[in-house]
Design a protein around this motif. Structure first.
Motif, PDB file in Angstrom:
ATOM      1  N   SER A 240       1.049  -4.211  -7.600  1.00 21.97           N
ATOM      2  CA  SER A 240       1.286  -5.583  -7.136  1.00 21.97           C
ATOM      3  C   SER A 240       1.823  -6.470  -8.258  1.00 21.97           C
ATOM      4  O   SER A 240       2.683  -7.325  -8.025  1.00 21.97           O
ATOM      5  N   LYS A 241       1.313  -6.256  -9.464  1.00 20.14           N
ATOM      6  CA  LYS A 241       1.783  -7.043 -10.607  1.00 20.14           C
ATOM      7  C   LYS A 241       3.262  -6.739 -10.894  1.00 20.14           C
ATOM      8  O   LYS A 241       4.049  -7.651 -11.143  1.00 20.14           O
ATOM      9  N   HIS A 242       3.642  -5.466 -10.829  1.00 16.01           N
ATOM     10  CA  HIS A 242       5.045  -5.096 -11.022  1.00 16.01           C
ATOM     11  C   HIS A 242       5.922  -5.714  -9.930  1.00 16.01           C
ATOM     12  O   HIS A 242       7.015  -6.215 -10.203  1.00 16.01           O
ATOM     13  N   ILE A 243       5.417  -5.687  -8.701  1.00 11.27           N
ATOM     14  CA  ILE A 243       6.175  -6.259  -7.581  1.00 11.27           C
ATOM     15  C   ILE A 243       6.342  -7.760  -7.769  1.00 11.27           C
ATOM     16  O   ILE A 243       7.418  -8.308  -7.499  1.00 11.27           O
ATOM     17  N   LYS A 244       5.315  -8.430  -8.265  1.00 11.37           N
ATOM     18  CA  LYS A 244       5.396  -9.878  -8.503  1.00 11.37           C
ATOM     19  C   LYS A 244       6.474 -10.183  -9.540  1.00 11.37           C
ATOM     20  O   LYS A 244       7.238 -11.150  -9.404  1.00 11.37           O
ATOM     21  N   ILE A 245       6.565  -9.377 -10.580  1.00 14.62           N
ATOM     22  CA  ILE A 245       7.602  -9.571 -11.601  1.00 14.62           C
ATOM     23  C   ILE A 245       8.978  -9.368 -10.976  1.00 14.62           C
ATOM     24  O   ILE A 245       9.904 -10.162 -11.210  1.00 14.62           O
ATOM     25  N   LEU A 246       9.129  -8.329 -10.151  1.00 24.47           N
ATOM     26  CA  LEU A 246      10.407  -8.082  -9.482  1.00 24.47           C
ATOM     27  C   LEU A 246      10.754  -9.224  -8.528  1.00 24.47           C
ATOM     28  O   LEU A 246      11.914  -9.623  -8.414  1.00 24.47           O
ATOM     29  N   GLU A 247       9.746  -9.764  -7.867  1.00 24.66           N
ATOM     30  CA  GLU A 247       9.977 -10.903  -6.959  1.00 24.66           C
ATOM     31  C   GLU A 247      10.400 -12.140  -7.749  1.00 24.66           C
ATOM     32  O   GLU A 247      11.361 -12.825  -7.389  1.00 24.66           O
ATOM     33  N   THR A 248       9.718 -12.419  -8.836  1.00 23.51           N
ATOM     34  CA  THR A 248      10.033 -13.576  -9.671  1.00 23.51           C
ATOM     35  C   THR A 248      11.451 -13.490 -10.221  1.00 23.51           C
ATOM     36  O   THR A 248      12.157 -14.489 -10.304  1.00 23.51           O
ATOM     37  N   ALA A 249      11.887 -12.281 -10.560  1.00 21.45           N
ATOM     38  CA  ALA A 249      13.233 -12.079 -11.099  1.00 21.45           C
ATOM     39  C   ALA A 249      14.298 -12.062 -10.005  1.00 21.45           C
ATOM     40  O   ALA A 249      15.489 -12.023 -10.310  1.00 21.45           O
TER      41      ALA A 249
ATOM     42  N   ASN B 217       0.836  -1.208   0.000  1.00 25.07           N
ATOM     43  CA  ASN B 217       0.000   0.000   0.000  1.00 25.07           C
ATOM     44  C   ASN B 217       0.868   1.253   0.000  1.00 25.07           C
ATOM     45  O   ASN B 217       0.584   2.220  -0.709  1.00 25.07           O
ATOM     46  N   GLY B 218       1.927   1.248   0.791  1.00 23.52           N
ATOM     47  CA  GLY B 218       2.835   2.393   0.839  1.00 23.52           C
ATOM     48  C   GLY B 218       3.504   2.635  -0.501  1.00 23.52           C
ATOM     49  O   GLY B 218       3.651   3.779  -0.942  1.00 23.52           O
ATOM     50  N   LEU B 219       3.915   1.564  -1.157  1.00 17.54           N
ATOM     51  CA  LEU B 219       4.527   1.697  -2.481  1.00 17.54           C
ATOM     52  C   LEU B 219       3.515   2.225  -3.490  1.00 17.54           C
ATOM     53  O   LEU B 219       3.839   3.066  -4.323  1.00 17.54           O
ATOM     54  N   SER B 220       2.294   1.743  -3.402  1.00 14.53           N
ATOM     55  CA  SER B 220       1.243   2.134  -4.356  1.00 14.53           C
ATOM     56  C   SER B 220       0.960   3.625  -4.326  1.00 14.53           C
ATOM     57  O   SER B 220       0.587   4.207  -5.348  1.00 14.53           O
ATOM     58  N   GLU B 221       1.154   4.251  -3.171  1.00  8.91           N
ATOM     59  CA  GLU B 221       0.883   5.678  -3.043  1.00  8.91           C
ATOM     60  C   GLU B 221       1.813   6.532  -3.905  1.00  8.91           C
ATOM     61  O   GLU B 221       1.533   7.688  -4.162  1.00  8.91           O
ATOM     62  N   ASN B 222       2.911   5.960  -4.362  1.00  3.93           N
ATOM     63  CA  ASN B 222       3.882   6.696  -5.170  1.00  3.93           C
ATOM     64  C   ASN B 222       3.590   6.637  -6.665  1.00  3.93           C
ATOM     65  O   ASN B 222       4.360   7.188  -7.459  1.00  3.93           O
ATOM     66  N   PHE B 223       2.500   5.986  -7.043  1.00  4.26           N
ATOM     67  CA  PHE B 223       2.222   5.766  -8.462  1.00  4.26           C
ATOM     68  C   PHE B 223       0.815   6.204  -8.821  1.00  4.26           C
ATOM     69  O   PHE B 223      -0.092   6.166  -8.000  1.00  4.26           O
ATOM     70  N   ASP B 224       0.661   6.573 -10.078  1.00  2.00           N
ATOM     71  CA  ASP B 224      -0.647   6.924 -10.608  1.00  2.00           C
ATOM     72  C   ASP B 224      -1.215   5.697 -11.323  1.00  2.00           C
ATOM     73  O   ASP B 224      -1.469   5.730 -12.529  1.00  2.00           O
ATOM     74  N   MET B 225      -1.322   4.624 -10.556  1.00  2.37           N
ATOM     75  CA  MET B 225      -1.904   3.381 -11.073  1.00  2.37           C
ATOM     76  C   MET B 225      -2.548   2.660  -9.903  1.00  2.37           C
ATOM     77  O   MET B 225      -2.305   3.002  -8.745  1.00  2.37           O
TER      78      MET B 225
END
Length: 108
Positions: free
Chosen positions: A46-55, A32-40
């Motif tokens: 969460s989808k971007h974070i999942k990709i970063l986690e997978t990588a 939630n804290g990360l989400s506040e920094n984006f206009d999405m």
């Protein structure tokens, strides 16, 4: 554990994912804290974070109902190897040039 066929350069090519990585250099943050920094939307973040986690760039730690993201050095290993290869390449070229210049200077 990173997935072998996931190209780390494609992962970091996205500006939002790079921004997430930069934000996490300040320390662990919940989604939630990360989400506040984006206009999405939060699901998009969460989808971007999942990709970063997978990588392997991000580790997710659960604490109660919250999920906290933290940087993981493992994802950066492939980048470091790639950059190190070119560092060695250019250092060798510069050393060779220096040797040629030194020989030329000694000949004069």
């Amino acid at each position: 554990m990173p997935i072998p066929d996931l190209d780390v350069f494609q992962v970091i090519a996205d500006p939002s994912r790079r921004q997430i990585l930069h934000l996490l250099t300040k320390g662990s943050q919940n989604i939630n804290g990360l989400s506040e920094n984006f206009d999405m939307s939060r699901p998009a973040v969460s989808k971007h974070i999942k990709i970063l986690e997978t990588a392997g760039f991000v580790t997710i730690r659960e604490s109660g109902r919250e999920r906290f993201c933290e940087l993981n050095h493992q994802g950066f290993d492939d980048l470091k190897k790639w950059i190190s290869y070119f560092d060695r390449f250019w250092n060798n070229k510069l050393n060779n040039l220096e040797n040629v210049m030194n020989k030329k200077r000694k000949a004069n």
